[in-house]
Design a protein around this motif. Structure first.
Motif, short mmCIF file in Angstrom:
data_model
loop_
_atom_site.label_atom_id
_atom_site.label_comp_id
_atom_site.label_asym_id
_atom_site.label_seq_id
_atom_site.Cartn_x
_atom_site.Cartn_y
_atom_site.Cartn_z
N LEU A 56 23.02 -17.41 -19.14
CA LEU A 56 22.89 -18.83 -18.78
C LEU A 56 24.22 -19.56 -18.90
N HIS A 57 24.99 -19.25 -19.95
CA HIS A 57 26.30 -19.88 -20.10
C HIS A 57 27.20 -19.55 -18.91
N ALA A 58 27.15 -18.31 -18.46
CA ALA A 58 28.02 -17.89 -17.37
C ALA A 58 27.55 -18.44 -16.03
N LYS A 59 26.25 -18.36 -15.82
CA LYS A 59 25.72 -18.68 -14.49
C LYS A 59 25.54 -20.20 -14.31
N LEU A 60 25.14 -20.90 -15.36
CA LEU A 60 24.84 -22.32 -15.23
C LEU A 60 25.50 -23.11 -16.36
N PRO A 61 26.82 -23.14 -16.37
CA PRO A 61 27.52 -23.78 -17.50
C PRO A 61 27.20 -25.26 -17.64
N ASP A 62 26.78 -25.92 -16.56
CA ASP A 62 26.55 -27.36 -16.67
C ASP A 62 25.09 -27.73 -16.95
N LEU A 65 21.64 -27.80 -22.13
CA LEU A 65 20.73 -27.15 -23.07
C LEU A 65 21.37 -27.08 -24.43
N ARG A 66 20.55 -27.17 -25.47
CA ARG A 66 21.02 -26.74 -26.78
C ARG A 66 20.81 -25.25 -26.88
N GLU A 67 21.36 -24.64 -27.92
CA GLU A 67 21.23 -23.20 -28.07
C GLU A 67 19.76 -22.79 -28.12
N MET A 68 19.43 -21.74 -27.35
CA MET A 68 18.06 -21.22 -27.40
C MET A 68 17.85 -20.51 -28.73
N ALA A 86 6.52 -13.34 -29.26
CA ALA A 86 7.42 -14.35 -29.83
C ALA A 86 7.68 -15.41 -28.76
N GLN A 87 8.17 -16.56 -29.20
CA GLN A 87 8.54 -17.61 -28.24
C GLN A 87 10.05 -17.80 -28.26
N LEU A 88 10.60 -17.92 -27.06
CA LEU A 88 12.01 -18.25 -26.93
C LEU A 88 12.10 -19.74 -26.61
N MET A 89 12.54 -20.52 -27.58
CA MET A 89 12.59 -21.97 -27.41
C MET A 89 13.85 -22.34 -26.64
N VAL A 90 13.67 -23.18 -25.62
CA VAL A 90 14.79 -23.58 -24.77
C VAL A 90 14.89 -25.11 -24.81
N PRO A 198 10.37 -24.15 -22.78
CA PRO A 198 11.26 -25.32 -22.72
C PRO A 198 10.74 -26.42 -23.64
N LEU A 199 11.66 -27.12 -24.28
CA LEU A 199 11.32 -28.01 -25.37
C LEU A 199 12.15 -29.28 -25.28
N LEU A 200 11.52 -30.42 -25.57
CA LEU A 200 12.25 -31.69 -25.66
C LEU A 200 12.10 -32.21 -27.08
N VAL A 201 13.21 -32.59 -27.72
CA VAL A 201 13.09 -33.24 -29.03
C VAL A 201 13.45 -34.70 -28.81
N MET A 202 12.46 -35.58 -28.95
CA MET A 202 12.68 -36.99 -28.66
C MET A 202 13.41 -37.66 -29.83
#
Ligand code: GDP
Length: 350
Positions: A56-62, A65-68, A86-90, A198-202
């Motif tokens: 993701l860093h290489a393909k979509l640098p912009d 996201l915070r670190e998964m 397991a869950q991969l939080m994004v 995918p996750l949002l922290v308000m």
């Protein structure tokens, strides 16, 4: 007269003792996962997570996201039976001034525990001022559309066979899948399912996850689900730590029973955890010796909540944790558990 009651008391005590022994035996043999098995599964999940970060860093640098990171019962020692998911939080980064959250009870859908995330200030910050505007539907951030972005990436543009052969796993996206899931075969007879979440922290700390409402999908499509998992798990663990209690053991037993018993599959970890947390408010004795009593009490409490058609979230009383069950499911669960009350051992014969 009196002696009859005493005899049945004694018989009941004997039955409880044997249930107690069987519960611990079941716990050792069927519920608890060997440390080694957990470690191998965690390793596999971690390897995949590392690969995805690089990609993701290489393909979509912009992409903001915070670190998964990985999370779920596998990481809290609350997974049961097999180490298989397991869950991969994004975590997405949202601009504070461009997005606001509206609680579900203040919307026309009136569902506490779910939220809308509304785009603000469109007149000053027009569409595409925020990266996530591409996932805007009718003025709201759509969890479905966010999932689709990741689905295209993960299922479409990552060369999983190549990555898998480097890591010595067989990796494939699960299709069709309501959430985005990778199947990772890490040993000939061992599979791990990794959900993208995918996750949002308000701003106020509220966590919202892109996991759709189960019913009435169309109408509820833009709703984000509030997650209480971190807080409810921490509370349960803290209570056990204070008094060396058996709450987590009781939860794991109940989770295993629900996992192994098809008629109880619909009950999830959150519902069971909250039922225990509510019980803790009126029941103080969670010593190891009380396990059988507490387990029976948990079953009775569940039957009660199912009869009422409502299970309040211990951390947010407005939220009904049964709101995604159909009436028929509620009836069937209630019936199965009601029958189990007179033969709790039957639940362990799976
Ligand atoms: P288990 O899957 O039954 O072992 O229970 P978990 O405690 O691991 O819960 C995982 C489930 O909770 C998944 O269905 C997730 O979608 C959901 N969930 C809700 N909030 C969270 C969260 O903050 N982290 C994780 N890992 N899962 C969450």
């Amino acid at each position: 007269g009196g002696s009859g009651a005493t005899q049945s008391d004694r018989q009941r005590a004997r039955m409880r003792l044997s249930l107690q022994e069987h519960l611990w035996e079941f716990y050792q043999n069927n519920v608890n996962i060997p440390t080694e098995e957990q470690a191998v599964a965690r390793r596999a999940a971690l390897d995949i997570c590392a690969e995805l970060r690089v990609f993701l860093h290489a393909k979509l640098p912009d992409m903001p996201l915070r670190e998964m990171y990985l999370s779920g019962s596998l990481y809290d020692d609350l997974q049961v039976v097999t180490a298989d998911h397991a869950q991969l939080m994004v975590p997405l980064i949202l601009e504070k001034n461009l997005w606001s959250s509206i609680p579900g009870e203040d919307t026309i859908m009136n569902v506490p525990g779910f939220w809308l995330v509304r785009r603000e200030n469109l007149e000053y910050f027009p569409r595409n001022s925020s990266y996530w505007d591409r996932c805007m539907v009718g003025g709201y951030l759509s969890p479905k559309s966010v999932l689709e972005v990741f689905d295209k990436l993960v299922a479409g543009s990552i060369n999983w066979p190549a990555i898998g052969s480097v890591l010595d796993y067989i990796i494939r996206p699960v299709v069709p899948s309501e959430t985005l899931t990778l199947e990772v075969q890490y040993e000939t007879d061992r599979k791990l399912y990794v959900d993208f979440l995918p996750l949002l922290v308000m701003e106020d700390g509220t966590s919202l996850i892109a996991k759709p409402h189960r019913l009435a999908a169309e109408r509820h499509e833009n709703l984000w689900r509030q997650s209480f998992r971190v807080a409810e798990t921490a509370r349960l663990r803290a209570l056990d730590q204070e008094d060396g209690g058996c709450r987590c053991a009781c939860l794991k037993l109940a989770k295993a029973v629900c996992k192994l018993n098809p008629a109880l599959n619909r009950l999830n970890a959150s519902q069971l955890t909250n039922t225990i947390l509510l019980l803790c408010e009126k029941e103080g004795d969670w010593t190891q010796e009380a396990l059988a009593d507490r387990f029976l009490q948990l079953l009775r409490a569940l039957v009660g909540h199912l009869e009422a058609g409502r299970l309040q979230c211990a951390l947010s009383p407005k939220v009904n944790l049964f709101c995604e069950l159909t009436e028929q499911e509620v009836d069937e669960l209630g019936y199965t558990l009601y029958c189990a009350l007179s033969d709790p051992e039957g639940l362990l014969r799976t």
